[in-house]
Design a protein around this motif. Structure first.
Motif, PDB file in Angstrom:
ATOM      1  N   ARG A   5       0.845  -1.190   0.000  1.00 23.81           N
ATOM      2  CA  ARG A   5       0.000   0.000   0.000  1.00 23.81           C
ATOM      3  C   ARG A   5       0.882   1.242   0.000  1.00 23.81           C
ATOM      4  O   ARG A   5       1.883   1.304   0.732  1.00 23.81           O
ATOM      5  CB  ARG A   5      -0.911   0.039   1.242  1.00 23.81           C
ATOM      6  N   GLY A   6       0.518   2.230  -0.796  1.00 26.74           N
ATOM      7  CA  GLY A   6       1.191   3.512  -0.769  1.00 26.74           C
ATOM      8  C   GLY A   6       2.579   3.528  -1.365  1.00 26.74           C
ATOM      9  O   GLY A   6       3.277   4.530  -1.279  1.00 26.74           O
ATOM     10  N   VAL A   7       2.996   2.429  -1.984  1.00 26.04           N
ATOM     11  CA  VAL A   7       4.328   2.334  -2.572  1.00 26.04           C
ATOM     12  C   VAL A   7       4.263   2.781  -4.035  1.00 26.04           C
ATOM     13  O   VAL A   7       3.186   2.932  -4.614  1.00 26.04           O
ATOM     14  CB  VAL A   7       4.862   0.892  -2.474  1.00 26.04           C
ATOM     15  N   PRO A   8       5.400   2.990  -4.683  1.00 21.66           N
ATOM     16  CA  PRO A   8       5.373   3.320  -6.112  1.00 21.66           C
ATOM     17  C   PRO A   8       4.676   2.232  -6.915  1.00 21.66           C
ATOM     18  O   PRO A   8       4.834   1.032  -6.646  1.00 21.66           O
ATOM     19  CB  PRO A   8       6.857   3.425  -6.474  1.00 21.66           C
ATOM     20  N   LEU A   9       3.918   2.641  -7.915  1.00 21.63           N
ATOM     21  CA  LEU A   9       3.208   1.670  -8.744  1.00 21.63           C
ATOM     22  C   LEU A   9       4.164   0.672  -9.379  1.00 21.63           C
ATOM     23  O   LEU A   9       3.820  -0.505  -9.560  1.00 21.63           O
ATOM     24  CB  LEU A   9       2.410   2.391  -9.825  1.00 21.63           C
ATOM     25  N   PRO A  38      -9.101   1.127   1.976  1.00 21.65           N
ATOM     26  CA  PRO A  38     -10.253   2.034   2.049  1.00 21.65           C
ATOM     27  C   PRO A  38     -11.474   1.609   1.243  1.00 21.65           C
ATOM     28  O   PRO A  38     -12.224   2.456   0.770  1.00 21.65           O
ATOM     29  CB  PRO A  38      -9.671   3.326   1.480  1.00 21.65           C
ATOM     30  N   HIS A  39     -11.692   0.313   1.072  1.00 22.00           N
ATOM     31  CA  HIS A  39     -12.853  -0.118   0.290  1.00 22.00           C
ATOM     32  C   HIS A  39     -14.144   0.073   1.102  1.00 22.00           C
ATOM     33  O   HIS A  39     -14.108   0.252   2.331  1.00 22.00           O
ATOM     34  CB  HIS A  39     -12.680  -1.558  -0.165  1.00 22.00           C
ATOM     35  N   PRO A  40     -15.300   0.024   0.444  1.00 24.44           N
ATOM     36  CA  PRO A  40     -16.553   0.376   1.142  1.00 24.44           C
ATOM     37  C   PRO A  40     -17.018  -0.624   2.189  1.00 24.44           C
ATOM     38  O   PRO A  40     -17.927  -0.303   2.961  1.00 24.44           O
ATOM     39  CB  PRO A  40     -17.570   0.504   0.003  1.00 24.44           C
ATOM     40  N   ALA A  41     -16.420  -1.801   2.262  1.00 29.38           N
ATOM     41  CA  ALA A  41     -16.742  -2.703   3.380  1.00 29.38           C
ATOM     42  C   ALA A  41     -16.075  -2.252   4.670  1.00 29.38           C
ATOM     43  O   ALA A  41     -16.382  -2.777   5.740  1.00 29.38           O
ATOM     44  CB  ALA A  41     -16.345  -4.136   3.047  1.00 29.38           C
ATOM     45  N   PRO A  62      -0.665   9.023  -1.034  1.00 32.31           N
ATOM     46  CA  PRO A  62      -2.107   8.985  -0.731  1.00 32.31           C
ATOM     47  C   PRO A  62      -2.966   8.477  -1.871  1.00 32.31           C
ATOM     48  O   PRO A  62      -4.143   8.170  -1.663  1.00 32.31           O
ATOM     49  CB  PRO A  62      -2.432  10.449  -0.392  1.00 32.31           C
ATOM     50  N   ALA A  63      -2.424   8.366  -3.070  1.00 30.04           N
ATOM     51  CA  ALA A  63      -3.200   7.814  -4.179  1.00 30.04           C
ATOM     52  C   ALA A  63      -3.748   6.432  -3.847  1.00 30.04           C
ATOM     53  O   ALA A  63      -4.819   6.048  -4.323  1.00 30.04           O
ATOM     54  CB  ALA A  63      -2.338   7.746  -5.437  1.00 30.04           C
ATOM     55  N   SER A  64      -3.006   5.689  -3.025  1.00 33.03           N
ATOM     56  CA  SER A  64      -3.463   4.363  -2.626  1.00 33.03           C
ATOM     57  C   SER A  64      -4.838   4.427  -1.968  1.00 33.03           C
ATOM     58  O   SER A  64      -5.744   3.656  -2.301  1.00 33.03           O
ATOM     59  CB  SER A  64      -2.427   3.756  -1.675  1.00 33.03           C
ATOM     60  N   ASP A  65      -5.033   5.349  -1.047  1.00 31.23           N
ATOM     61  CA  ASP A  65      -6.326   5.506  -0.387  1.00 31.23           C
ATOM     62  C   ASP A  65      -7.378   6.088  -1.321  1.00 31.23           C
ATOM     63  O   ASP A  65      -8.567   5.734  -1.242  1.00 31.23           O
ATOM     64  CB  ASP A  65      -6.196   6.434   0.823  1.00 31.23           C
ATOM     65  N   ARG A  74      -2.721   7.930 -10.603  1.00 29.39           N
ATOM     66  CA  ARG A  74      -2.211   6.860  -9.739  1.00 29.39           C
ATOM     67  C   ARG A  74      -3.335   6.240  -8.922  1.00 29.39           C
ATOM     68  O   ARG A  74      -3.363   5.025  -8.691  1.00 29.39           O
ATOM     69  CB  ARG A  74      -1.117   7.394  -8.806  1.00 29.39           C
ATOM     70  N   ALA A  75      -4.276   7.064  -8.471  1.00 32.00           N
ATOM     71  CA  ALA A  75      -5.402   6.535  -7.698  1.00 32.00           C
ATOM     72  C   ALA A  75      -6.214   5.550  -8.529  1.00 32.00           C
ATOM     73  O   ALA A  75      -6.642   4.502  -8.031  1.00 32.00           O
ATOM     74  CB  ALA A  75      -6.283   7.684  -7.213  1.00 32.00           C
TER      75      ALA A  75
END
Length: 305
Positions: free
Chosen positions: A157-161, A207-210, A233-236, A269-270
């Motif tokens: 999570r949050g790492v470079p693509l 951060p998924h809706p569940a 923050p694109a990960s979130d 990125r998000a």
């Protein structure tokens, strides 16, 4: 969703197997030994995931226990960092009110957390989520601030693509969905987006809706901070595709952009992260049909269908 993701295969494999059977008797034994004032409250099984089991305890509490060794550090992350992060946020979070240690044959740390009334967003109609899109945006604007050097490390999570490129492409290649080729093409188009050049910011991580709780048309709480980490923050912000339709996503994006000032590269990125997370959610549709539906919804939003 686990920090270490299942390996892709040519067919949907069974999900991760619990390493310990968390029974009501075990939970009672742990409570009697460590929190005897809570031990006689009504205890009802509530949720079962890849990583944790949750039991409702009385009217106002819940007990959350890892069922796999790989998930045990995630509970410790919550115990350490949620008291720090919760005051930053405009919605409730499950800050542990009691902590537990190994005992009664159970090998890991565990938590007693508040019980919040509401419905997980993933179980609500997508169109009904738009009214609180700005509330979620405000939550992430508040959360995404520089993290200290000792923030938890999360390799997925949050790492470079680029760090995730091979794993994500492999997973997409083996997805049993009609949109596989289109998703691969979208991933390939997005994975080279400009990299994050800013400091490591606090991230929710999953951060998924569940993991979003709603009540009375508002965002009630953000749940499950086990994957909390620091990075891009694109990960979130991938939740824009996981959680909302186009209308909700536009409201979410406009509010985040107004509050944080992110550029177009952030949103590219998000979207790439949304592709990656959708692939994980589609990996075990029989074990977690609600998450699989989140994945299918994300695919429809990414591909504009």
């Amino acid at each position: 969703m686990p920090s270490v993701e299942p390996s892709p295969t040519t067919a949907a494999p069974a999900g991760p197997v619990p390493e310990i059977d968390v029974t009501s008797d075990l939970v009672r034994d742990l409570l009697r030994a460590q929190h005897p004032d809570l031990a006689d409250l009504p205890l009802v099984p509530f949720a079962s995931g890849w990583d944790n089991r949750m039991w409702r305890l009385g009217d106002a509490l819940a007990v959350r226990l890892p069922v796999r060794a790989i998930a045990a550090p995630l509970v410790q992350n919550e115990q350490r960092w949620l008291p720090v992060l919760a005051p930053l946020l405009p919605v409730d979070t499950p800050v542990p009110v009691r902590t537990g240690r190994p005992g009664a044959g159970y090998p890991w740390a565990w938590s007693v957390v508040p019980w919040f009334a509401g419905t997980v967003a993933a179980a609500t109609p997508v169109a009904e989520r738009t009214p609180w899109a700005t509330e979620l945006a405000d939550t992430f604007v508040a959360l995404h601030v520089p993290a200290p050097p000792d923030a938890p490390v999360n390799p997925v999570r949050g790492v470079p693509l680029a760090d995730r490129a091979d794993v994500v492409r492999s997973r997409l290649t083996h997805l049993l969905v009609p949109e596989r080729e289109a998703l691969l093409a979208r991933w390939d188009a997005l994975v080279g987006s400009p990299v994050w050049q800013g400091p490591a910011l606090w991230l929710h991580g999953d951060p998924h809706p569940a993991n979003l709780l709603v009540a009375d048309g508002h965002l009630r709480a953000v749940l499950d901070f086990g994957d909390v980490t620091a990075g891009d923050p694109a990960s979130d912000l991938s939740t824009a595709w996981l959680t909302f339709d186009e209308t909700g996503r536009e409201a979410f994006r406009a509010r985040v952009t107004a509050g944080a000032g992110w550029d177009e590269a952030m949103w590219l990125r998000a979207e790439a992260w949304a592709v990656a997370m959708a692939a994980v959610m589609l990996a075990h549709p029989e074990d977690h049909p609600l998450l699989a539906e989140v994945g299918r919804h994300a695919v429809s939003q990414i591909l504009g269908r």
